[in-house]
Motif scaffolding. Sequence first.
Motif, PDB file in Angstrom:
ATOM      1  N   TYR A  19       0.830  -1.218   0.000  1.00 57.16           N
ATOM      2  CA  TYR A  19       0.000   0.000   0.000  1.00 57.16           C
ATOM      3  C   TYR A  19       0.859   1.261   0.000  1.00 57.16           C
ATOM      4  O   TYR A  19       0.539   2.261  -0.640  1.00 57.16           O
ATOM      5  N   HIS A  20       1.952   1.201   0.735  1.00 58.76           N
ATOM      6  CA  HIS A  20       2.827   2.371   0.792  1.00 58.76           C
ATOM      7  C   HIS A  20       3.365   2.682  -0.613  1.00 58.76           C
ATOM      8  O   HIS A  20       3.402   3.826  -1.047  1.00 58.76           O
ATOM      9  N   ARG A  21       3.763   1.628  -1.317  1.00 58.07           N
ATOM     10  CA  ARG A  21       4.319   1.814  -2.659  1.00 58.07           C
ATOM     11  C   ARG A  21       3.258   2.353  -3.626  1.00 58.07           C
ATOM     12  O   ARG A  21       3.515   3.267  -4.399  1.00 58.07           O
ATOM     13  N   GLU A  22       2.051   1.789  -3.536  1.00 57.68           N
ATOM     14  CA  GLU A  22       0.963   2.263  -4.402  1.00 57.68           C
ATOM     15  C   GLU A  22       0.714   3.758  -4.187  1.00 57.68           C
ATOM     16  O   GLU A  22       0.572   4.533  -5.127  1.00 57.68           O
ATOM     17  N   LEU A  23       0.647   4.131  -2.918  1.00 62.70           N
ATOM     18  CA  LEU A  23       0.399   5.535  -2.575  1.00 62.70           C
ATOM     19  C   LEU A  23       1.542   6.406  -3.095  1.00 62.70           C
ATOM     20  O   LEU A  23       1.314   7.448  -3.725  1.00 62.70           O
ATOM     21  N   GLY A  24       2.771   5.974  -2.846  1.00 63.86           N
ATOM     22  CA  GLY A  24       3.932   6.761  -3.233  1.00 63.86           C
ATOM     23  C   GLY A  24       4.012   6.967  -4.738  1.00 63.86           C
ATOM     24  O   GLY A  24       4.253   8.076  -5.214  1.00 63.86           O
ATOM     25  N   LEU A  25       3.778   5.894  -5.496  1.00 62.94           N
ATOM     26  CA  LEU A  25       3.846   6.005  -6.962  1.00 62.94           C
ATOM     27  C   LEU A  25       2.797   6.985  -7.458  1.00 62.94           C
ATOM     28  O   LEU A  25       3.051   7.800  -8.340  1.00 62.94           O
ATOM     29  N   LEU A  26       1.604   6.930  -6.864  1.00 63.11           N
ATOM     30  CA  LEU A  26       0.509   7.814  -7.275  1.00 63.11           C
ATOM     31  C   LEU A  26       0.884   9.274  -7.011  1.00 63.11           C
ATOM     32  O   LEU A  26       0.731  10.141  -7.877  1.00 63.11           O
ATOM     33  N   ILE A  27       1.402   9.531  -5.818  1.00 59.62           N
ATOM     34  CA  ILE A  27       1.696  10.925  -5.462  1.00 59.62           C
ATOM     35  C   ILE A  27       2.889  11.446  -6.249  1.00 59.62           C
ATOM     36  O   ILE A  27       2.901  12.583  -6.703  1.00 59.62           O
ATOM     37  N   TRP A  28       3.875  10.600  -6.474  1.00 52.93           N
ATOM     38  CA  TRP A  28       5.033  11.017  -7.290  1.00 52.93           C
ATOM     39  C   TRP A  28       4.582  11.319  -8.713  1.00 52.93           C
ATOM     40  O   TRP A  28       4.985  12.300  -9.319  1.00 52.93           O
ATOM     41  N   ASP A  29       3.696  10.476  -9.230  1.00 55.53           N
ATOM     42  CA  ASP A  29       3.235  10.635 -10.601  1.00 55.53           C
ATOM     43  C   ASP A  29       2.384  11.900 -10.769  1.00 55.53           C
ATOM     44  O   ASP A  29       2.570  12.669 -11.706  1.00 55.53           O
ATOM     45  N   LYS A  30       1.472  12.140  -9.844  1.00 53.28           N
ATOM     46  CA  LYS A  30       0.523  13.237 -10.029  1.00 53.28           C
ATOM     47  C   LYS A  30       0.863  14.496  -9.242  1.00 53.28           C
ATOM     48  O   LYS A  30       0.270  15.554  -9.459  1.00 53.28           O
ATOM     49  N   CYS A  31       1.771  14.372  -8.277  1.00 56.26           N
ATOM     50  CA  CYS A  31       2.048  15.535  -7.439  1.00 56.26           C
ATOM     51  C   CYS A  31       3.544  15.608  -7.125  1.00 56.26           C
ATOM     52  O   CYS A  31       3.949  15.926  -6.021  1.00 56.26           O
ATOM     53  N   GLY A  32       4.355  15.268  -8.134  1.00 57.53           N
ATOM     54  CA  GLY A  32       5.809  15.295  -7.964  1.00 57.53           C
ATOM     55  C   GLY A  32       6.386  16.613  -8.448  1.00 57.53           C
ATOM     56  O   GLY A  32       5.975  17.674  -7.990  1.00 57.53           O
ATOM     57  N   MET A  33       7.313  16.514  -9.413  1.00 58.03           N
ATOM     58  CA  MET A  33       7.986  17.739  -9.859  1.00 58.03           C
ATOM     59  C   MET A  33       7.064  18.660 -10.645  1.00 58.03           C
ATOM     60  O   MET A  33       7.325  19.846 -10.761  1.00 58.03           O
ATOM     61  N   ALA A  34       5.992  18.112 -11.240  1.00 55.21           N
ATOM     62  CA  ALA A  34       5.014  18.944 -11.926  1.00 55.21           C
ATOM     63  C   ALA A  34       3.628  18.402 -11.599  1.00 55.21           C
ATOM     64  O   ALA A  34       3.452  17.199 -11.427  1.00 55.21           O
ATOM     65  N   ARG A  35       2.669  19.311 -11.477  1.00 54.50           N
ATOM     66  CA  ARG A  35       1.301  18.916 -11.115  1.00 54.50           C
ATOM     67  C   ARG A  35       0.328  19.635 -12.040  1.00 54.50           C
ATOM     68  O   ARG A  35       0.636  20.728 -12.511  1.00 54.50           O
ATOM     69  N   ASP A  36      -0.826  19.040 -12.294  1.00 53.07           N
ATOM     70  CA  ASP A  36      -1.882  19.792 -12.987  1.00 53.07           C
ATOM     71  C   ASP A  36      -3.239  19.391 -12.431  1.00 53.07           C
ATOM     72  O   ASP A  36      -3.371  18.367 -11.759  1.00 53.07           O
ATOM     73  N   LYS A  37      -4.226  20.223 -12.727  1.00 57.02           N
ATOM     74  CA  LYS A  37      -5.553  20.094 -12.127  1.00 57.02           C
ATOM     75  C   LYS A  37      -6.157  18.713 -12.348  1.00 57.02           C
ATOM     76  O   LYS A  37      -6.575  18.049 -11.393  1.00 57.02           O
ATOM     77  N   ALA A  38      -6.164  18.275 -13.605  1.00 59.34           N
ATOM     78  CA  ALA A  38      -6.818  16.997 -13.905  1.00 59.34           C
ATOM     79  C   ALA A  38      -6.132  15.843 -13.176  1.00 59.34           C
ATOM     80  O   ALA A  38      -6.788  14.964 -12.601  1.00 59.34           O
TER      81      ALA A  38
END
Lengths: 251, 656
Positions: B508-527
């Motif tokens: 679960y930790h890995r799933e959460l981390g990958l999601l946040i890195w992907d969508k809220c890492g070095m660049a983020r957007d609304k969608a």
Amino acid sequence: MNLTLKVWRQKNANDPGQLETYQAKEIPSEASFLEMLDIVNNQILEQGQDPIHFDHDCREGICGMCSLNINGIPHSKEQGITTCQVHMRKFSDGDTIWIEPFRAKAFPIVKDLVVDRSSFDRIIQAGGYIDVRTGSAPDANSVPISKEVADAAFDAATCIGCGACVAACKNASAMLFVSAKASHLNQLPQGAPEKEARVIGMVEQMDEEGFGNCTNHFECEAVCPKSISADNIAKLNRDYLLAKAKQSVSS
Amino acid sequence: MSLDSKIPEGPLSQKWTKHKMDSKLINPANKRKYKVIVVGSGLAGGSAAATLAELGYQVECFCYQDSPRRAHSIAAQGGINAAKNYQNDGDSVQRLFYDTIKGGDFRSREANVYRLSEVSCNIIDQATAQGVPFAREYGGLLANRSFGGAQVSRTFYARGQTGQQLLIGCYQALEKEIQKGGVKMHTRTEMMDLVLVDGHAKGIVVRDMVTGEIRTHAADAVLLCTGGYGNVFYLSTNAMGCNVMAAFKAHKRGAYFSNPCYTQIHPTCIPVSGDYQSKLTLMSESLRNDGRIWVPKSKEDAAAIREGKKKASDIPDEDRDYYLERKYPSFGNLAPRDIASRAAKEACDDGRGVAKSGLGVYLDFRDAIDRLGEDTIRARYGNLFQMYEKIAGENPYQQPMMIYPAVHYTMGGLWVDYNLMSNLPGLHVLGEANFSDHGANRLGASALMQGLADGYFVIPTTIANYLATQTPGSITEEHEAFNSAKKEVEERIQKLMSIQGTKTVDYYHRELGLLIWDKCGMARDKAGLEEAIEKVKVIRDDFWKNVFIPGEANGLNMELEKAGRVADFLEFGELLLRDAHQREESCGGHFRSEHQFTDTDAEVQSGKTQVGEAKRHDDEFSYVSAWEFTGVDNEPVLHKEELIFEEAQPSIRSYQ
């Protein structure tokens, strides 16, 4: 690579404990030793069993939390590194690896490979500090210290308090640990006023904790992940002798 | 509840002096009647616990490690800033203040940052007196080096182990106080909840990690010095045990959480090599003093390197893109972290990455070795080069290092006022765990400075302003609030243990981390953020249905410890995403792709900035976000503290 592990399992401090065998399968050679254990633990969890407990935290060789005797040697046979910095590329496919806790009377086992090293904290309490009240310090450049002295103090100060020196010693002596701290502080001008009280306090606490005596085999130096020199032990012996002599003259 | 930052009146340079004079005093005979709980034993917690005990307060200090010396401050490599101006290169309190405010992209509180700069010099004096072996010149005086975001040399250092040496100084001071009886230390003890009595923080619930016993501790005030939340990303440079539990439990009890979306991605880390990886390793920013960062100019060369057909040395200088030197000629390789990280991402997104995965750039010492010789480079960075070689299996004296950005530090944290007290009376928050000094991006060598400033010099003065209003020892563990908080903790543990599902906590930790890195890492957007907010709920629901924890709760159980922490990350992660979603601008480490300069902007046309740089919206977002918890599945409520700039006028942050 595929490996066979012989791992010390012990439920708690009172359990006698024994070696258990595990197969570590498909371990990437780029993985670190602790990541290899993570993979094995994952396999153990998938079978609904209690994973192998071991101490670790920073996983970059500086916090001093990881330990382990790997094939009988603290932090493995690789020199100058901690267990968390050991990488699997140093092992070969088909190897059998023995993994045991750091063993010493003063480091009682908590569970599996986890040991209690709070005796080290109590040694520091007995004098491993410079007593300086916050806010009372003079300007940092008001006391020049030659680069040679600063560098030598630094070399001793790099100790991470992991306890490998104790685990490697056949007497479970903590002399390298104690002498590194004494050497760091004693040779700086800031540490000079408390020098004698420091060495007497720390050495007496070391004895009280049940660490053994040094018989000059220097296994400690060989396994120290920070390559701290056993010369510090000679310095400590000299400082301790002088301090005791002074103490007996003045009492 | 209104947010009163309690910034003292008067000119910026006089505020701290005036505040010290106006602060309450507690006489020495009364200090010993007050008990203070300190959670965490790193630079902030260790220095606070030692100093408060020296002053005469009764202190109880807690850490999850087996010794306070292990706290993750120990891993800081490069250095600590101070406005000593020993180099005579034009440094001053004012300049350190301005660099830090600008480095934070004008999203931090002026008064706090000015105070930080003022006390920075005292820290160096204190540490030196404790025996911290800072690097010295041959004349015996202290040496300095440069760090990102500054054009002066103000960074004090102890080889590549500055954090270790400062923490050991602080740990020794703490052990001295333990021996004298001023501090009672609880190791391998984790804070599980905060206890409030009539809205005031009066104690904590803890779990003894060895016996599993749940205990309560009452005090007159509580200090959280529990570090950052970088491990919400799973992979980060944080230690494995770093977590958000203490801060998040306080948040759930009513403390406001500020700016969680301000996360620092450090540009120089060893790239990810596989799925088994448990953490990422930082290569100190100090390497950028002598190392030059580059990728090939052409995608073809980059592809050839990735496929092993070419080596770095096969690429002649004219075919290399030293992109930081090209884009930011005046700061060059010492551009601030957020900017250097984004530039690395851009180069790799452009197909010019050199690691096998495509995600890596070169940090090259060839020119420095030619200029200074290998011995000089070894003396400066020997332990870092050795660390790289151990992990990457390559000799960086012969081949350039390969690096890529990784999560490193979190600027957001619990909201605090000028006294470092949260909106919950009695709850104080120090170091990385609070939000106050680094705005949207922290400059290198400023974390050690802040942790020690808070612990050695700020809290010992400001805590009296709260304690003087309290009758010492008026609340004990007998109070009903302790009983009910303890019961809640026991029930939560019981619930976790009873799930007996099929998936590991790490899954679960890995799933959460990958999601946040992907969508809220070095660049983020609304969608992307909206998608992630929905997904994180799904992961969280699944966790509470299917997680597997073996063994028993009444003993050492590392899976149970991890599960408690990951459960909080799963709730906290949503708050982070919501904050990033709400802040519709780019600033510092928070880069919203929709908000960047384009060639139609006047600022680009006039040469003040470049296409692709972060675009702030000061008219709408010049405030601190302070989120109020309203329930796990409810939207949090946003409170705002407007930022007032009296001295540093917000401008485009240029490092060209």
